[in-house]
Each structure stands twice: as structure tokens, then as C-alpha cells.
Design an enzyme around this catalytic site. Structure first.
Site, PDB file in Angstrom:
ATOM      1  N   GLY A 153       0.966  -1.182  -0.018  1.00  0.00           N
ATOM      2  CA  GLY A 153       0.002  -0.081  -0.100  1.00  0.00           C
ATOM      3  C   GLY A 153       0.895   1.204   0.212  1.00  0.00           C
ATOM      4  CB  CYS A 154      -0.003   4.636  -0.958  1.00  0.00           C
ATOM      5  SG  CYS A 154      -1.581   4.928  -0.289  1.00  0.00           S
ATOM      6  CE1 TYR A 155      -1.703   7.810   4.418  1.00  0.00           C
ATOM      7  CE2 TYR A 155      -3.482   6.418   3.942  1.00  0.00           C
ATOM      8  CZ  TYR A 155      -2.944   7.734   4.205  1.00  0.00           C
ATOM      9  OH  TYR A 155      -3.978   8.857   4.090  1.00  0.00           O
TER      10      TYR A 155
END
Length: 350
Positions: A153-155
């Protein structure tokens, strides 16, 4: 053309699908075989994303009309919870294909934790056993041998890149890790949602998923592997009135006699040969504007005014290093191509 990897993209009408195509347009080692988007099936990409109109791309089709054998590598950019069944069927029909999944469906190794956070049992547990977590700089060797890569994921990418080396070297304590992260609105996807309307987002910012965001167990999993013991982090995401970018401000406690200089030196040494991770010099603060449109992650290390603590600041473009760019980076590794191929874009500024 015969030596090029034939590419299929499932879910090409979303932001990550469009970003895959923008980046792959500059990749000389691939050609696009098919694109799917069920709601937009039968349409041209130019009609869905006019900025891609100059590219020669096939029209969008339904997944039910796909010939899996038309592609060598398939990117899956479908919504969370829909991917497991699709990839299971794909491998039943074409087990030799390589798949990079951009959803969260194969990121969590523990099936019970997956069910707890996503509200349903895993639909392809046998595939979860072989899925490789795709944080390229950390799992490059296993990614190179993978058939199924679970793109992070991005986070999580933005938080894990600065934290994993420090935990692995024992420079920071395993508890009291606090991740305060901000994301642009594109991280919420392209579907119609009142909370993502301009008037709902602009001229303000707000926290969401407080204490319950689904990226938390993903971060816990990877940090625990690095520390070789169970870690639970404090993680709160915020939505910012900007299109792209992730900025994570991370608060950590120093271990033993470690100093902030030790943390910076550890990260600089770990990523010295990495093309996409840049540890900034003392005093320089990362900014989302400095990575916009690129596959880069910038990391800064600072002294906290609280004794024995340090502050890490990490930034990425959520659609590139946080999604489609890292997916292409993983494809390059899986296919034995130069890792930076198709990802040489310099940051777009201003």
C-alpha cells in the site's frame, strides 16, 4: 516486438490503472495486450482518460472476455476484496503467468488477521501461501522468483522504507512508534463518493480510519519481520486537499546509545545503491512536491526536542512508488529486466 513482455491490466479505468499505462508508455520492453474495465467495457481509453489519448491502446473489455494467454504479465488494479477470486481463476486457466496485484488482497500473510480487518474469509488461501510482499528494496530476491507479487500500500511503503532498516539494526525501540501520515485525494480511488467531492475536501484536512485503518496490520507485519518480534504501531492517516502525495511523520525512541546521526547513517548506507530511495542531508526536510510523478521516496531524519527521541519524515507519490511505479519496478525484477526501466521520470515541479 517478439522480446517484449505482453501486458494485461485489469481495472484500467481507475487511477492506478491509468498511472500504469502512463509509465508503461515509456517502457521499451513491453507492449499492451489487453485492458479491462467492466463499467467502461467497449470504450476507448481516450474517452475515459483523455490524457492518454495519444497512446495506441486497445479498447477496454470486460474481464469475462479476456484471453489470459494473450499476456505474459498481468497487473491487477481491481478494488480490494474482488481480486482473490479473479487471480485464482486466472492461475487455474494460465498457471504460468506472472501477476502483480495492487489491491490489499494478498498482502497479509496471516489469514485470521486478514479476515479480522477485511470482514470476510480469504478466498484463495492456497495462493496466499506463495504470494510475495512487493516492497522491492526489502524483498527483491524473493520477488524475482515469484509468480504472484502483492504490491504494498501507499501509506505502508512510505512508512516501512525508513523504519525497516532501523529496526533491523536495533537502533530504535520496538514500541512507541507513531506514524502520522497525510495523503492526497487520489489515494481514495476514482469511484463516486460524497466524501471525495471538491467541496468536501478542499480548504481543509481531516483524519480518518482513526485507530482502525487497514494499512496498520500490513505495517505491523513487515516491521515485525524486520525486528524479529511482534510490533504494533500507532498509525493515523489524514486526507489532504491535493491530488497526489504521501507524507509520513514518524516518531521513534532511540535504542541504547544510538544517536540521530546513527539513524541517518544507517539509512544512507542501506539505500546508497538504491535508485529510488534518497536519504536527505542533515537539515533538509522532504516534501511531496519533490517526488510528484516519480518513483522516488525521500527520507529525512531529525532530532526531536524530547530527549531520546527522533523524527523521521518520508514522502512518496501515492500513485507511483505507492502503487503503479512500484508495481512496474516489481515486474522488472520478476522478468529479469533493468529495475529502473520505465521509471526514469524526473519529478514534475512546479
Amino acid at each position: 516486438m517478439a522480446n517484449r513482455q505482453r501486458i494485461g491490466v485489469l481495472g484500467a479505468s481507475g487511477y492506478t490503472g491509468a498511472e500504469l499505462l502512463r509509465l508503461l508508455a515509456g517502457h521499451s520492453g513491453v507492449e499492451i495486450a489487453f485492458l479491462t474495465a467492466d463499467r467502461h467495457a467497449g470504450k476507448s481509453m481516450a474517452s475515459v482518460f483523455p490524457h492518454l489519448g495519444s497512446l495506441k491502446l486497445p479498447d477496454l473489455i470486460s474481464i469475462s472476455d479476456v484471453d489470459w494467454h494473450a499476456a505474459d504479465v498481468i497487473f491487477c488494479a481491481l478494488p480490494h476484496g474482488t481480486t482473490q477470486g479473479v487471480i485464482k481463476k486466472l492461475f487455474e486457466d494460465a498457471p504460468e503467468k506472472r501477476v502483480i496485484d495492487l489491491s490489499a488482497d494478498f498482502r497479509l500473510n496471516n489469514l485470521e488477521i486478514y479476515e479480522q480487518w477485511y470482514g470476510h474469509a480469504h478466498q484463495a488461501p492456497e495462493l496466499q501461501e506463495e504470494a510475495v510482499y512487493g516492497l522491492t528494496e526489502v524483498h527483491r530476491d524473493t520477488i524475482s522468483r515469484a509468480r504472484l507479487c502483492a504490491n504494498p500500500g501507499c501509506y505502508t511503503t512510505t512508512a516501512e522504507l525508513p523504519l525497516i532498516p532501523l529496526l533491523a539494526e536495533g537502533l530504535i525501540k520496538n514500541d512507541e512508534i507513531i506514524i502520522d501520515a497525510k495523503s492526497g485525494v487520489s489515494g481514495a480511488g476514482r469511484s463516486e463518493n460524497q466524501s471525495n467531492l471538491h467541496t468536501e475536501v478542499s480548504e481543509g484536512t481531516h483524519a480518518y480510519g482513526i485507530g482502525a485503518h487497514r494499512h496498520a496490520p500490513e505495517i505491523d507485519q513487515e516491521l515485525s519481520l524486520a525486528a524479529r518480534e511482534q510490533i504494533t504501531v500507532g498509525f493515523t492517516p489524514h486526507l489532504m486537499p491535493m491530488n497526489r502525495g504521501i507524507l509520513a511523520t514518524i516518531y521513534v525512541r532511540l535504542n541504547r546509545e544510538a544517536t540521530v546521526d546513527d539513524l541517518r547513517h544507517c539509512l544512507a548506507s542501506r539505500y546508497a545503491e538504491e535508485a529510488f530511495v534518497n536519504v536527505l542531508a542533515e537539515g533538509l526536510a522532504p516534501s511531496t512536491r519533490d517526488v510528484r510523478g516519480s518513483n522516488n521516496c525521500h527520507i529525512g531524519v531529525f532530532v526531536d526536542r524530547l530527549p531520546g527521541r527522533a523524527i523521521l519524515v518520508s514522502v512518496t507519490d501515492n500513485l507511483v512508488k505507492g502503487a503503479s511505479g512500484q508495481a512496474i519496478q516489481n515486474m522488472n525484477v520478476m522478468c529479469g529486466l533493468p529495475e529502473t526501466k520505465g521509471l526514469e521520470q524526473v519529478t514534475l515541479f512546479p
